[in-house]
Design a protein around this motif. Structure first.
Motif, PDB file in Angstrom:
ATOM      1  N   ALA A 187       0.844  -1.198   0.000  1.00 25.36           N
ATOM      2  CA  ALA A 187       0.000   0.000   0.000  1.00 25.36           C
ATOM      3  C   ALA A 187       0.876   1.243   0.000  1.00 25.36           C
ATOM      4  O   ALA A 187       1.912   1.300   0.673  1.00 25.36           O
ATOM      5  N   ASN A 188       0.440   2.206  -0.808  1.00 30.24           N
ATOM      6  CA  ASN A 188       1.194   3.460  -0.883  1.00 30.24           C
ATOM      7  C   ASN A 188       0.977   4.272   0.387  1.00 30.24           C
ATOM      8  O   ASN A 188      -0.147   4.408   0.880  1.00 30.24           O
ATOM      9  N   ASP A 372      -9.850  -1.154  -2.959  1.00 26.84           N
ATOM     10  CA  ASP A 372     -10.496   0.011  -2.361  1.00 26.84           C
ATOM     11  C   ASP A 372      -9.648   1.260  -2.574  1.00 26.84           C
ATOM     12  O   ASP A 372      -8.608   1.233  -3.238  1.00 26.84           O
ATOM     13  N   SER A 373     -10.106   2.376  -2.000  1.00 32.47           N
ATOM     14  CA  SER A 373      -9.433   3.661  -2.202  1.00 32.47           C
ATOM     15  C   SER A 373      -8.062   3.710  -1.521  1.00 32.47           C
ATOM     16  O   SER A 373      -7.216   4.515  -1.889  1.00 32.47           O
ATOM     17  N   GLY A 375      -5.883   1.314  -1.548  1.00 34.41           N
ATOM     18  CA  GLY A 375      -4.952   0.426  -2.233  1.00 34.41           C
ATOM     19  C   GLY A 375      -4.983  -1.004  -1.739  1.00 34.41           C
ATOM     20  O   GLY A 375      -4.076  -1.781  -2.070  1.00 34.41           O
ATOM     21  N   HIS A 376      -5.994  -1.392  -0.947  1.00 34.73           N
ATOM     22  CA  HIS A 376      -6.091  -2.762  -0.459  1.00 34.73           C
ATOM     23  C   HIS A 376      -6.862  -3.589  -1.470  1.00 34.73           C
ATOM     24  O   HIS A 376      -7.936  -3.182  -1.929  1.00 34.73           O
ATOM     25  N   LYS A 377      -6.336  -4.767  -1.787  1.00 34.34           N
ATOM     26  CA  LYS A 377      -6.975  -5.661  -2.742  1.00 34.34           C
ATOM     27  C   LYS A 377      -7.766  -6.725  -2.015  1.00 34.34           C
ATOM     28  O   LYS A 377      -7.286  -7.295  -1.040  1.00 34.34           O
ATOM     29  N   PHE A 378      -8.974  -7.006  -2.477  1.00 33.73           N
ATOM     30  CA  PHE A 378      -9.858  -7.997  -1.901  1.00 33.73           C
ATOM     31  C   PHE A 378      -9.942  -9.188  -2.858  1.00 33.73           C
ATOM     32  O   PHE A 378     -10.098  -9.015  -4.079  1.00 33.73           O
ATOM     33  N   PHE A 379      -9.824 -10.396  -2.258  1.00 30.49           N
ATOM     34  CA  PHE A 379      -9.887 -11.643  -3.020  1.00 30.49           C
ATOM     35  C   PHE A 379     -10.992 -12.511  -2.470  1.00 30.49           C
ATOM     36  O   PHE A 379     -11.400 -12.354  -1.318  1.00 30.49           O
ATOM     37  N   ARG A 380     -11.455 -13.452  -3.258  1.00 23.46           N
ATOM     38  CA  ARG A 380     -12.502 -14.399  -2.876  1.00 23.46           C
ATOM     39  C   ARG A 380     -11.929 -15.788  -2.942  1.00 23.46           C
ATOM     40  O   ARG A 380     -11.338 -16.183  -3.957  1.00 23.46           O
TER      41      ARG A 380
END
Length: 402
Positions: A187-188, A372-373, A375-380
């Motif tokens: 994340a930045n 999300d805003s 910079g976190h990526k969500f996976f399933r």
């Protein structure tokens, strides 16, 4: 800005008319006499009143011409006895005042006969320490009953050599075991860089207020000049209404009711002698001397005799040591090695350490959902769960942060 208010603009002045002054008429008393008759005096009819006769009968006094015999029964029946007067048995003691000076001697001093003091025989034992010629016996119960035992060499356990395990250490926690993420970009950080801002230019002390401030032309407040006092012409008339209308009357001074005191003044000195001063004469008294009693018991001389009853009656006895019932302290050696196996050592099973899914660029078993805003990526996660009716697997969504 004009200094006119709403009250000044809307106010309409009116002509002030003075109120008419009513002149009070002079009082003139009426002629003739005042009729003081009332309605009660006119309508009231007077009646003749006769004196009231008393209903109570008149008091009748019964008087007799004979003489009253006032002798009581006790005085009539009592007969006095002939009693001879007893002579007093008191010894006549004529008081003769002493001719000598009062010496303050008591009854004890008059009746006491001094006698010779006889010292009593002392039964106190002499305070002399009895020293013994025999040597000091320092034997105790511990020294007589103690038995020395020979100690065996101490068993030294050989130190085991450390052998590391071939299996990797299972250090997985519940979070590491259940968390399966995918490797992704970090994340930045929104934190600004700590760059030092510096300038070699000279500091300008002009503020924003000084730069944008526009000076206004302010007129000085008008100073009100006080008028010079001018006294009115002419003389002041100090005459008042009371001073002009006052009529002075000639009044004679009041005569005092208090009678005139006929005090006689004499130049003779005041005689301050009283009856007490003339009859009472002060007695000549002197201070009484202190009566000191002579010391009858002489003070002791010589060294103090400090031998006590315990020291004189004490008889030393021989010490008999008590028999010890303490068991013999014998060490029983054991050649068997110490058993140090624990349940953890016997039941421990090494497990294989799984790699975290976040280390992979595309983690297996996960499907990308969104970012999300921040910079976190969500996976399933694809977890095969079989339902009761169909044997097809059901996809389960799990939020994974990278």
């Amino acid at each position: 800005m004009e200094g006119i208010t709403t009250f000044k603009s809307d106010y309409l002045p009116y002509d002030i008319v003075k109120r008419p002054f009513r002149v009070q008429e002079e009082y003139k008393p009426k002629t003739g006499e005042i009729e003081l008759g009332s309605t009660y005096q006119k309508d009231y009819n007077a009646y003749k009143i006769q004196p009231v006769t008393l209903v109570r009968p008149l008091e009748r006094k019964h008087t007799t011409g004979g003489k009253l015999d006032t002798i009581p029964t006790y005085q009539d029946d009592y007969r006095s006895w002939e009693v001879q007067r007893r002579e007093p048995s008191k010894v006549e003691h004529v008081y003769h005042p002493p001719t000598k000076k009062f010496g303050n001697s008591t009854t004890f001093q008059d009746d006491f006969v001094p006698r010779e003091l006889n010292l009593r025989q002392s039964f106190k034992p002499p305070c002399v320490a009895k020293l013994s010629d025999a040597p000091f016996d320092g034997t105790t119960s511990h020294r007589t009953s103690y038995i020395a035992h020979q100690l065996e060499p101490k068993f030294i356990r050989p130190k085991e050599e450390y052998k590391p395990s071939n299996q990797p250490f299972e250090d997985l926690t519940t979070h590491r075991n259940d968390f399966k993420g995918l490797p992704g970009q970090l994340a930045n950080s929104c934190k600004p860089e700590n760059a030092k801002v510096g300038s070699n230019a000279h500091f300008n002390g002009v503020t924003e207020f000084q730069d944008r401030f526009q000076p206004w032309l302010v007129s000085l407040p008008e100073v009100r000049k006080t008028k010079e006092y001018v006294p009115p012409p002419g003389n002041i008339d100090f005459n008042s209404t009371s001073h002009l209308d006052y009529v002075k009357h000639e009044i004679s001074p009041a005569v005092p009711i208090r009678p005139v005191s006929n005090r006689r003044r004499t130049n003779a000195p005041f005689q301050g002698n009283t009856t007490t001063k003339e009859d009472f004469k002060a007695w000549g008294s002197c201070r009484q001397e202190i009566t000191k009693k002579q010391q009858e018991i002489p003070k002791p001389t010589g060294k103090f005799y400090d031998l006590t009853t315990f020291k004189s009656h004490y008889i030393p006895h021989q010490i008999i040591p008590a028999q010890s019932f303490k068991p013999v302290h014998a060490i029983v050696p054991n050649s068997a090695p110490f058993q140090d196996e624990t349940m953890y050592r016997t039941e421990y099973t090494p497990k294989k350490q799984e790699t975290c899914p976040a280390n992979y660029p595309s983690p297996p078993g996960y499907v990308y959902v969104k970012t999300d805003s921040h910079g976190h990526k969500f996976f399933r996660q694809l977890t095969p769960e079989f339902s009761e009716s169909n044997s097809n697997p059901i996809l389960k969504e799990v939020a994974v942060l990278s």
